[in-house]
Design a protein around this motif. Sequence first.
Motif, mmCIF file in Angstrom:
data_model
loop_
_atom_site.group_PDB
_atom_site.id
_atom_site.type_symbol
_atom_site.label_atom_id
_atom_site.label_comp_id
_atom_site.label_asym_id
_atom_site.label_seq_id
_atom_site.Cartn_x
_atom_site.Cartn_y
_atom_site.Cartn_z
ATOM 1 N N ASP A 1 13.351 27.302 -13.744
ATOM 2 C CA ASP A 1 12.631 28.191 -14.665
ATOM 3 C C ASP A 1 13.297 29.562 -14.731
ATOM 4 O O ASP A 1 13.427 30.149 -15.813
ATOM 5 C CB ASP A 1 11.168 28.332 -14.242
ATOM 6 C CG ASP A 1 10.345 27.071 -14.515
ATOM 7 O OD1 ASP A 1 10.816 26.238 -15.316
ATOM 8 O OD2 ASP A 1 9.255 26.944 -13.934
ATOM 9 N N ALA A 2 13.713 30.080 -13.572
ATOM 10 C CA ALA A 2 14.343 31.401 -13.540
ATOM 11 C C ALA A 2 15.691 31.377 -14.248
ATOM 12 O O ALA A 2 16.040 32.302 -14.993
ATOM 13 C CB ALA A 2 14.506 31.870 -12.097
ATOM 14 N N ILE A 3 16.462 30.305 -14.031
ATOM 15 C CA ILE A 3 17.765 30.204 -14.700
ATOM 16 C C ILE A 3 17.589 30.059 -16.201
ATOM 17 O O ILE A 3 18.270 30.720 -16.989
ATOM 18 C CB ILE A 3 18.565 29.017 -14.125
ATOM 19 C CG1 ILE A 3 18.984 29.307 -12.680
ATOM 20 C CG2 ILE A 3 19.794 28.723 -14.983
ATOM 21 C CD1 ILE A 3 19.655 28.142 -11.983
ATOM 22 N N ALA A 4 16.666 29.196 -16.612
ATOM 23 C CA ALA A 4 16.426 28.988 -18.042
ATOM 24 C C ALA A 4 15.975 30.272 -18.722
ATOM 25 O O ALA A 4 16.317 30.532 -19.884
ATOM 26 C CB ALA A 4 15.392 27.885 -18.244
ATOM 27 N N ALA A 5 15.215 31.095 -17.979
ATOM 28 C CA ALA A 5 14.718 32.356 -18.536
ATOM 29 C C ALA A 5 15.760 33.461 -18.484
ATOM 30 O O ALA A 5 15.539 34.556 -19.015
ATOM 31 C CB ALA A 5 13.462 32.791 -17.778
ATOM 32 N N GLY A 6 16.874 33.202 -17.813
ATOM 33 C CA GLY A 6 17.918 34.212 -17.694
ATOM 34 C C GLY A 6 17.592 35.317 -16.713
ATOM 35 O O GLY A 6 18.170 36.407 -16.775
ATOM 36 N N ASP A 7 16.682 35.040 -15.766
ATOM 37 C CA ASP A 7 16.271 36.031 -14.771
ATOM 38 C C ASP A 7 17.122 35.841 -13.514
ATOM 39 O O ASP A 7 16.802 35.018 -12.652
ATOM 40 C CB ASP A 7 14.784 35.863 -14.457
ATOM 41 C CG ASP A 7 14.220 36.998 -13.610
ATOM 42 O OD1 ASP A 7 15.007 37.641 -12.884
ATOM 43 O OD2 ASP A 7 12.999 37.239 -13.674
#
Length: 252
Positions: A223-229
């Motif tokens: 989720d964090a990678i997909a969100a670019g965070d």
Amino acid sequence: MALDDQADGVDEAGVQPITRTPKGSGRRLRGAIAHYLGTQIVSGAIAPGEKLTGEVANAEALDVSRSAYREAVQVLTAKGLVESRPKAGTRVLPRARWNMLDPQVLAWAFSGEPDVEFVRDLFELRAVVEPAAARLAAERRDRDDVKAMRDALAKMRRHTLATDAGRAADRDFHDALLEATHNNALIALSASIGAAVSWTTKYKQRARALPRDPVPDHIKVFDAIAAGDADAAAAAMRTLVDLALEDTQLSM
């Protein structure tokens, strides 16, 4: 002891018993000898600095030809486990010289009871590499990278990590994450990281079910990678590695 590439069980020392290969299978025989010696070395049964028994004696004891034994020692030499010198014989090298990231060395380490120091070193490496990789993945991932990680997660959920298919999907997830860094040096580590993840997961459930479901930890990373965070991705991956180490220590 006779040697073969086929193993039907595990002896008291944690080494798989093996029998003679069919004629023409010298390559497999060499691999079986390397497996036998490799597991003895990586497990600590043959300690760094110890000298292996002479070629003739070992070949006779293992019921193999001298050439097959010599070729197996060459395999161990290539992986940094031993060093052979004229008249001095073959000695086990210090752990720092071992190619610990070689997938075959990892397989040898977890074929029996792994050495505690070996496991610690492995997880410390993962704790350094994987959070940084997750950070880069969050900054550089593209649509194909996100899809590859999402597909791997879906298979992990469907099959669970108690199955070969689920563990293969776990490897695919970590491979896809490293691919998402678009850093060739990190991508080159994918086989090693994948092997480490797979063997530790399999080891943790050799006698009982996994102490907890690690899929939600992977979802947080995704989720964090997909969100670019990038910060969240690095933190989530560090937590994933730390919890995996705790689970592995409980199994040892």
